[in-house]
Design a protein around this motif. Structure first.
Motif, PDB file in Angstrom:
ATOM      1  N   THR A  38      -9.247  13.515  12.447  1.00  0.00           N
ATOM      2  CA  THR A  38      -8.359  12.381  12.710  1.00  0.00           C
ATOM      3  C   THR A  38      -8.929  11.116  12.077  1.00  0.00           C
ATOM      4  N   LEU A  41      -8.477  11.356   8.286  1.00  0.00           N
ATOM      5  CA  LEU A  41      -7.081  11.108   7.896  1.00  0.00           C
ATOM      6  C   LEU A  41      -6.723   9.632   8.014  1.00  0.00           C
ATOM      7  N   ASP A  42      -7.191   8.979   9.069  1.00  0.00           N
ATOM      8  CA  ASP A  42      -6.946   7.537   9.227  1.00  0.00           C
ATOM      9  C   ASP A  42      -7.594   6.758   8.083  1.00  0.00           C
ATOM     10  N   SER A  43      -8.810   7.136   7.711  1.00  0.00           N
ATOM     11  CA  SER A  43      -9.514   6.472   6.605  1.00  0.00           C
ATOM     12  C   SER A  43      -8.763   6.674   5.304  1.00  0.00           C
ATOM     13  N   GLN A  44      -8.296   7.890   5.053  1.00  0.00           N
ATOM     14  CA  GLN A  44      -7.547   8.181   3.832  1.00  0.00           C
ATOM     15  C   GLN A  44      -6.263   7.350   3.761  1.00  0.00           C
ATOM     16  N   LYS A  45      -5.581   7.210   4.894  1.00  0.00           N
ATOM     17  CA  LYS A  45      -4.357   6.392   4.927  1.00  0.00           C
ATOM     18  C   LYS A  45      -4.663   4.947   4.565  1.00  0.00           C
ATOM     19  N   ILE A  46      -5.766   4.417   5.111  1.00  0.00           N
ATOM     20  CA  ILE A  46      -6.157   3.035   4.813  1.00  0.00           C
ATOM     21  C   ILE A  46      -6.427   2.877   3.325  1.00  0.00           C
ATOM     22  N   LEU A  48      -5.497   4.797   0.727  1.00  0.00           N
ATOM     23  CA  LEU A  48      -4.307   5.010  -0.104  1.00  0.00           C
ATOM     24  C   LEU A  48      -3.301   3.870   0.030  1.00  0.00           C
ATOM     25  N   SER A  49      -3.294   3.184   1.174  1.00  0.00           N
ATOM     26  CA  SER A  49      -2.375   2.055   1.351  1.00  0.00           C
ATOM     27  C   SER A  49      -2.772   0.863   0.480  1.00  0.00           C
ATOM     28  N   LYS A  50      -3.978   0.873  -0.057  1.00  0.00           N
ATOM     29  CA  LYS A  50      -4.481  -0.242  -0.862  1.00  0.00           C
ATOM     30  C   LYS A  50      -4.293  -0.017  -2.363  1.00  0.00           C
ATOM     31  N   LYS A  51      -3.725   1.112  -2.759  1.00  0.00           N
ATOM     32  CA  LYS A  51      -3.511   1.387  -4.186  1.00  0.00           C
ATOM     33  C   LYS A  51      -2.520   0.392  -4.769  1.00  0.00           C
ATOM     34  N   TYR A 100     -11.288   7.010  -4.846  1.00  0.00           N
ATOM     35  CA  TYR A 100     -10.938   8.088  -3.920  1.00  0.00           C
ATOM     36  C   TYR A 100     -10.317   9.252  -4.700  1.00  0.00           C
TER      37      TYR A 100
END
Length: 191
Positions: A38, A41-46, A48-51, A100
């Motif tokens: 979890t 996944l939260d870290s990955q969302k953060i 990817l949201s910055k791309k 990433y």
């Protein structure tokens, strides 16, 4: 009658002891793996949201060499880099979205753990560099490997040779200098 009461007391005590010996659910590896997944996944969302298509580094230097020179100067003067090294927030906003998925530890480590890992590596590298340059130094040469495209930014790996009172040394602790839209900053350190 006394034997029935004794039996119920013994049985109740057994159940109570058994319940107390039960493992804490938070220590269960299944729960820990689920919690770790979890967080990842939260870290990955953060990240990817910055791309973005374009990134802006507010500070930086005009050249790769100047970035290294200022980095050494700040370490010699302050024992830590103040402006010549990328901050955690800049890494989160600019570097991580571009690195990433390239096979680094970032790909499979939650951000809070990754920050601890980077901080410890950076502290060791800075201390090592400081011990070499604290009594004075001169940069003899800086050679560069071929640049690497990392998403929207460029990474440059230096080979830095310095001269001190104790002799000539290669600084291997600077792993990468980033070029972000023409501004350069030391970005990766390691032992």
């Amino acid at each position: 009658m006394k034997s029935k009461i004794l039996f119920y007391i013994t049985f109740a005590t057994f159940l109570n002891v058994s319940a107390c010996k039960e493992k804490d659910w938070r220590e269960d590896p299944k729960f820990q793996n689920q919690e770790q997944n979890t967080k990842l996944l939260d870290s990955q969302k953060i990240i990817l949201s910055k791309k973005k298509e374009k990134y802006v580094l507010v500070r930086g230097y005009k050249s790769k060499n100047e970035a290294i020179e200022k980095f050494f100067s700040e370490i010699k003067t302050n024992q830590i880099p103040i402006n010549a090294f990328i901050s955690w927030d800049e890494q989160l906003e600019i570097i991580f979205p571009n690195t990433y998925g390239l096979g680094t530890t970032l790909d499979h480590t939650p951000l809070d753990e990754y920050q601890k890992l980077l901080s410890s590596r950076e502290a060791v590298a800075i201390e090592s560099i400081y011990s070499m340059i604290s009594s004075g130094f001169k940069i003899e040469s800086i050679d560069w490997e071929s640049p690497r495209r990392l998403g929207q930014i460029i990474g440059h790996k230096p080979k830095v040779i310095i001269i001190t009172k104790k002799g000539k040394f290669e600084i291997t602790q600077i792993k990468m200098v980033y070029d972000i839209e023409g501004k350069f900053i030391v970005g990766v350190l390691g032992p």
